[in-house]
Design a protein around this motif. Structure first.
Motif: not given
Length: 96
Positions: A24-34, A36-39
């Motif tokens: 879960l935290p890895h997914f959240s970190t990835g979501a923050r980094k990306l 504007g490029r994906a939802l």
């Protein structure tokens, strides 16, 4: 380019699964980094059993990428934020 053009990345996870909770935290970190490029969205399979069934989720965690309502790729198993970024790279909107 509207928000609807962005790919959607869904993380199917379960509370009873330590591997998917660890991710879960890895997914959240990835979501923050990306952003504007994906939802990005998380679906807890026990709470959304019909949704998990509809998409044939057989293991957790499972990541599924949709574009224009169509599934384009899925991955069963955990990833770090870095691995997530690399895996998504071919499917993301190019940043301008």
């Amino acid at each position: 380019m509207g928000v609807s053009d962005l790919p959607i990345v869904i993380h199917f996870w379960a509370r009873w699964c330590n591997v998917s909770k660890t991710m879960l935290p890895h997914f959240s970190t990835g979501a923050r980094k990306l952003a504007g490029r994906a939802l990005f969205a998380k679906v807890e399979t026990d709470k959304e059993a019909s949704l998990a069934q509809r998409y044939g989720i057989e293991c957790v965690p499972t990541l599924v990428v949709f574009r224009s309502g169509q599934e384009i790729v899925r991955h069963c198993g955990a990833m770090t934020a870095g691995q997530l970024g690399l895996w998504l790279q071919p499917h993301l909107q190019k940043s301008t």
